[in-house]
Motif scaffolding. Structure first.
Motif, PDB file in Angstrom:
ATOM      1  N   SER A 107       0.761  -1.277  -0.006  1.00 42.54           N
ATOM      2  CA  SER A 107       0.095   0.015   0.063  1.00 42.54           C
ATOM      3  C   SER A 107       0.815   1.465   0.097  1.00 42.54           C
ATOM      4  O   SER A 107       0.362   2.355  -0.207  1.00 42.54           O
ATOM      5  CB  SER A 107      -0.986   0.071   1.269  1.00 42.54           C
ATOM      6  N   VAL A 108       1.934   1.036   0.381  1.00 45.73           N
ATOM      7  CA  VAL A 108       2.980   2.488   0.158  1.00 45.73           C
ATOM      8  C   VAL A 108       3.805   2.610  -0.977  1.00 45.73           C
ATOM      9  O   VAL A 108       4.616   3.414  -1.090  1.00 45.73           O
ATOM     10  CB  VAL A 108       3.896   2.519   1.620  1.00 45.73           C
ATOM     11  N   ASP A 109       3.336   1.811  -2.002  1.00 42.60           N
ATOM     12  CA  ASP A 109       4.265   1.790  -3.291  1.00 42.60           C
ATOM     13  C   ASP A 109       3.030   2.446  -4.418  1.00 42.60           C
ATOM     14  O   ASP A 109       2.051   2.180  -4.416  1.00 42.60           O
ATOM     15  CB  ASP A 109       4.657   0.415  -3.587  1.00 42.60           C
ATOM     16  N   LEU A 110       3.724   2.759  -5.426  1.00 46.17           N
ATOM     17  CA  LEU A 110       2.913   3.351  -6.656  1.00 46.17           C
ATOM     18  C   LEU A 110       3.247   2.644  -7.875  1.00 46.17           C
ATOM     19  O   LEU A 110       4.498   2.334  -8.200  1.00 46.17           O
ATOM     20  CB  LEU A 110       3.485   4.937  -6.561  1.00 46.17           C
ATOM     21  N   LEU A 111       2.281   2.139  -8.639  1.00 49.18           N
ATOM     22  CA  LEU A 111       2.807   1.339  -9.906  1.00 49.18           C
ATOM     23  C   LEU A 111       2.328   2.498 -10.815  1.00 49.18           C
ATOM     24  O   LEU A 111       1.113   2.985 -11.043  1.00 49.18           O
ATOM     25  CB  LEU A 111       1.731   0.277  -9.766  1.00 49.18           C
ATOM     26  N   LEU A 112       3.111   2.536 -12.030  1.00 53.13           N
ATOM     27  CA  LEU A 112       2.818   3.456 -12.988  1.00 53.13           C
ATOM     28  C   LEU A 112       2.720   2.155 -14.247  1.00 53.13           C
ATOM     29  O   LEU A 112       3.714   1.458 -14.509  1.00 53.13           O
ATOM     30  CB  LEU A 112       3.892   4.145 -13.209  1.00 53.13           C
ATOM     31  N   ILE A 113       1.761   2.644 -15.134  1.00 55.06           N
ATOM     32  CA  ILE A 113       1.795   1.655 -16.284  1.00 55.06           C
ATOM     33  C   ILE A 113       1.668   2.615 -17.543  1.00 55.06           C
ATOM     34  O   ILE A 113       1.041   3.423 -17.658  1.00 55.06           O
ATOM     35  CB  ILE A 113       0.548   0.755 -16.251  1.00 55.06           C
ATOM     36  N   ALA A 114       2.712   2.061 -18.691  1.00 55.49           N
ATOM     37  CA  ALA A 114       3.059   2.867 -19.707  1.00 55.49           C
ATOM     38  C   ALA A 114       2.713   2.095 -20.837  1.00 55.49           C
ATOM     39  O   ALA A 114       3.622   1.120 -20.986  1.00 55.49           O
ATOM     40  CB  ALA A 114       4.209   3.516 -19.714  1.00 55.49           C
ATOM     41  N   THR A 115       1.627   2.347 -21.567  1.00 54.50           N
ATOM     42  CA  THR A 115       1.420   1.362 -22.981  1.00 54.50           C
ATOM     43  C   THR A 115       0.844   2.116 -24.063  1.00 54.50           C
ATOM     44  O   THR A 115      -0.266   2.889 -23.841  1.00 54.50           O
ATOM     45  CB  THR A 115       0.617  -0.115 -22.596  1.00 54.50           C
ATOM     46  N   ALA A 116       1.414   2.065 -25.354  1.00 55.59           N
ATOM     47  CA  ALA A 116       0.770   2.582 -26.386  1.00 55.59           C
ATOM     48  C   ALA A 116      -0.082   1.882 -27.018  1.00 55.59           C
ATOM     49  O   ALA A 116      -0.911   2.303 -28.056  1.00 55.59           O
ATOM     50  CB  ALA A 116       1.717   2.849 -27.404  1.00 55.59           C
ATOM     51  N   ASP A 117      -0.457   0.593 -26.507  1.00 52.07           N
ATOM     52  CA  ASP A 117      -1.518  -0.367 -26.923  1.00 52.07           C
ATOM     53  C   ASP A 117      -2.907  -0.105 -26.009  1.00 52.07           C
ATOM     54  O   ASP A 117      -3.832   0.321 -26.660  1.00 52.07           O
ATOM     55  CB  ASP A 117      -1.039  -1.413 -27.124  1.00 52.07           C
ATOM     56  N   GLY A 118      -2.617  -0.663 -24.705  1.00 52.58           N
ATOM     57  CA  GLY A 118      -3.564  -0.733 -23.919  1.00 52.58           C
ATOM     58  C   GLY A 118      -4.747  -1.835 -23.838  1.00 52.58           C
ATOM     59  O   GLY A 118      -5.723  -2.128 -23.078  1.00 52.58           O
ATOM     60  N   THR A 119      -4.344  -2.942 -24.942  1.00 55.24           N
ATOM     61  CA  THR A 119      -5.479  -3.874 -24.882  1.00 55.24           C
ATOM     62  C   THR A 119      -4.719  -5.143 -24.340  1.00 55.24           C
ATOM     63  O   THR A 119      -5.257  -6.191 -24.541  1.00 55.24           O
ATOM     64  CB  THR A 119      -5.672  -4.338 -26.389  1.00 55.24           C
ATOM     65  N   GLU A 120      -3.388  -5.154 -23.715  1.00 52.78           N
ATOM     66  CA  GLU A 120      -2.650  -6.047 -23.178  1.00 52.78           C
ATOM     67  C   GLU A 120      -3.548  -6.773 -21.919  1.00 52.78           C
ATOM     68  O   GLU A 120      -3.804  -6.083 -20.936  1.00 52.78           O
ATOM     69  CB  GLU A 120      -1.444  -5.946 -22.774  1.00 52.78           C
ATOM     70  N   PRO A 121      -4.019  -7.875 -22.146  1.00 53.15           N
ATOM     71  CA  PRO A 121      -4.736  -8.603 -20.901  1.00 53.15           C
ATOM     72  C   PRO A 121      -3.942  -8.794 -19.682  1.00 53.15           C
ATOM     73  O   PRO A 121      -4.408  -8.490 -18.645  1.00 53.15           O
ATOM     74  CB  PRO A 121      -5.054  -9.919 -21.422  1.00 53.15           C
ATOM     75  N   GLY A 122      -2.525  -8.937 -19.881  1.00 54.39           N
ATOM     76  CA  GLY A 122      -1.551  -8.986 -18.710  1.00 54.39           C
ATOM     77  C   GLY A 122      -1.509  -7.812 -17.945  1.00 54.39           C
ATOM     78  O   GLY A 122      -1.389  -7.784 -16.622  1.00 54.39           O
ATOM     79  N   LEU A 123      -1.809  -6.527 -18.492  1.00 54.27           N
ATOM     80  CA  LEU A 123      -1.595  -5.249 -17.762  1.00 54.27           C
ATOM     81  C   LEU A 123      -2.972  -5.064 -17.012  1.00 54.27           C
ATOM     82  O   LEU A 123      -3.065  -4.749 -15.872  1.00 54.27           O
ATOM     83  CB  LEU A 123      -1.486  -4.208 -18.706  1.00 54.27           C
ATOM     84  N   SER A 124      -4.070  -5.568 -17.596  1.00 54.68           N
ATOM     85  CA  SER A 124      -5.446  -5.399 -16.788  1.00 54.68           C
ATOM     86  C   SER A 124      -5.282  -6.395 -15.657  1.00 54.68           C
ATOM     87  O   SER A 124      -5.846  -5.935 -14.672  1.00 54.68           O
ATOM     88  CB  SER A 124      -6.471  -5.841 -17.626  1.00 54.68           C
ATOM     89  N   LEU A 125      -4.806  -7.406 -15.638  1.00 49.49           N
ATOM     90  CA  LEU A 125      -4.465  -8.304 -14.528  1.00 49.49           C
ATOM     91  C   LEU A 125      -3.739  -7.714 -13.524  1.00 49.49           C
ATOM     92  O   LEU A 125      -3.798  -7.905 -12.243  1.00 49.49           O
ATOM     93  CB  LEU A 125      -4.039  -9.860 -14.987  1.00 49.49           C
ATOM     94  N   LEU A 126      -2.482  -7.122 -14.079  1.00 51.37           N
ATOM     95  CA  LEU A 126      -1.739  -6.385 -13.082  1.00 51.37           C
ATOM     96  C   LEU A 126      -2.298  -5.346 -12.376  1.00 51.37           C
ATOM     97  O   LEU A 126      -2.280  -5.217 -11.094  1.00 51.37           O
ATOM     98  CB  LEU A 126      -0.418  -5.973 -14.007  1.00 51.37           C
TER      99      LEU A 126
END
Length: 375
Positions: A107-126
Motif C-alpha cells: 500500500s505504500v508503493d506506486l505502480l505506473l503503467i505505460a502502454t501505447a496499446d492498452g489491450t494487453e490482458p496481462g496489464l489489466s490483470l496487473l
C-alpha cells in the motif's frame, strides 16, 4: 548500404517514410504539449500526494516502457527507488505477455503503467493484482481500451495517451519517436507533484520548445553538413556504433539510441557509460572490428565489395562537465586505435531540456539511418 543521396532529397525521404517516423520526430514538441493538457484534464495538477511512495514500479511492453523507466530512474536519482517490472511470456505479442508485482509491493508503493496499446490482458490483470495489494495505480494508455477500463474498476488514475490522427491508420512501433514523449510526459508531471522530479508546466513547456528547436535543426529540408542527425546517420552507415555516455541523463539516452538503431534500422550498437566503457570496449577497438583491422580497405572496390563493418565511437555527454571527465581518455583510446569519434553534447539548459535535445537528435538519426538504408 546507405543511400546518402536520399538524405539530402526531402521528397525521397518523405516517400520512403511510409510509417510516419519523421513526422513523429518533428511533432515531439507538440506531443509534449498535448500530453500536458490531457494530464491536466485527467487531474494530475490537482493531486495532493500524502508524502513520497516507498518505491515506484513501472510496467508496460517494449522499448517505450523500458525507456520511460530508465529515464525516470536517472532523473529521480536516489530520491525514490524505481523498478521496472519486466514482462514474461512465450512471445512478444501483447496477448502473451504477463506482469507480476514484486513480493514486497504493498500500500505504500506506486505502480505506473505505460502502454501505447492498452489491450494487453496481462496489464489489466496487473491492475487487479495491485488493487488487491493496496497499491496506488496510474496508467497512461489510449482511451477506451481494456487497461483504461481496468483503472476505472481499481479506482486508479487514468491519463489518456496523446495520439495523432494519422497513427490510427498506420500503427507505430514502440520505437517510434512520438510514443516516448506521449508516455513519459504525464509520468514526469506525476513525479513533479510528488517532489521527485522538477517537471512543472513551465519546465515541460521549455522541453517542448527545445524539441521544436531540434526539429528545425534536424528536419529533412536541412542539408547533411549542417544537420547533426543526418551527420550521425551518415557516419554510422557502415559502422558498429560504440555509444559512450557521460553524465546522469546521457546513460538512458545512449541505451535508447542503441535500441532504436536495432528496432528501426536493424543495426547493432553497443552502449556503455564512461569511464567503464574504456575497459569493456577496449577489445572491440583492437579486434577484428577495429578500423585498422583491414589493411586492404583502401584498395577495396566500393561498388562490387561491401565495406567491412568497423567500430566508430559516439561520445554522448549531457552537458559540459567542467570537472572530472573521461572524455579526453576516451578520445585518446579511440584515436590510438585509428577509430573515428563522433561527439554529441547539448546546449545549456535544465536537466530535462538537455535530455530532450539528446533524445530528439538521436531519434532523428535512427530514423534517417532506417530510411536511407531501406530498413
Amino acid at each position: 548500404m546507405l543511400d546518402e543521396s536520399l538524405l539530402d532529397t526531402p521528397d525521397a525521404l518523405s516517400e520512403a517514410d511510409r510509417g510516419g517516423l519523421l513526422r513523429g520526430a518533428a511533432e515531439a514538441g507538440a506531443r509534449v504539449r498535448t500530453a500536458v493538457r490531457l494530464g491536466t484534464e485527467a487531474g494530475i495538477a490537482d493531486l495532493k500526494p500524502d508524502g513520497r511512495p516507498r518505491a515506484l514500479m513501472i510496467a508496460g511492453p517494449g522499448m517505450a516502457s523500458a525507456g520511460v523507466a530508465d529515464l525516470l530512474g536517472a532523473l529521480a536519482g536516489s530520491s525514490c527507488p524505481i523498478t521496472r517490472i519486466h514482462p514474461t511470456g512465450v512471445a512478444p505479442a501483447g496477448g502473451a505477455l504477463r506482469w507480476d508485482l514484486p513480493g514486497w509491493a504493498g500500500s505504500v508503493d506506486l505502480l505506473l503503467i505505460a502502454t501505447a496499446d492498452g489491450t494487453e490482458p496481462g496489464l489489466s490483470l496487473l491492475v487487479d493484482q495491485a488493487y488487491r495489494r493496496g497499491c496506488t495505480v496510474v496508467a497512461v494508455a489510449p482511451p477506451r481500451t481494456p487497461v483504461a477500463e481496468a483503472l476505472a474498476g481499481a479506482h486508479g488514475l487514468f491519463v489518456p495517451m496523446a495520439t495523432a490522427p494519422y497513427e490510427l491508420e498506420v500503427p507505430l512501433g514502440a520505437a517510434a519517436p512520438g510514443i516516448l514523449w506521449a508516455l513519459l510526459t504525464p509520468m514526469l508531471a506525476i513525479l513533479d507533484r510528488m517532489g521527485l522530479v522538477g517537471a512543472d508546466p513551465d519546465a515541460l513547456a521549455k522541453v517542448a520548445d527545445r524539441l521544436d528547436q531540434v526539429a528545425e535543426r534536424c528536419g529533412p529540408a536541412i542539408a547533411t553538413y549542417s544537420n547533426p542527425a543526418k551527420t550521425l546517420a551518415a557516419e554510422f552507415a557502415d559502422a558498429l556504433p560504440l555509444i559512450w555516455t557521460e553524465g546522469q541523463a546521457a546513460g538512458p539516452v545512449g541505451r535508447r539510441f542503441a535500441s532504436a538503431l536495432a528496432e528501426l534500422a536493424g543495426r547493432p550498437a553497443l552502449a556503455a557509460q564512461l569511464p567503464e566503457a574504456l575497459a569493456s570496449h577496449a577489445v572491440v577497438l583492437s579486434g577484428p572490428l577495429a578500423a585498422s583491422a583491414d589493411p586492404e580497405a583502401f584498395f577495396r572496390d566500393r561498388v562490387e565489395e561491401p565495406p567491412a563493418l568497423h567500430a566508430r565511437v559516439l561520445l554522448l555527454r549531457d552537458r559540459p562537465t567542467g570537472g572530472l571527465s573521461a572524455a579526453p581518455a576516451a578520445r585518446e583510446l579511440a584515436l590510438g586505435h585509428e577509430t573515428a569519434v563522433s561527439e554529441l553534447e547539448p546546449e545549456e539548459g535544465s536537466d530535462l531540456e538537455t535530455l530532450a535535445e539528446m533524445i530528439a537528435i538521436t531519434d532523428f538519426a535512427a530514423v534517417y539511418l532506417s530510411l536511407a538504408s531501406g530498413a
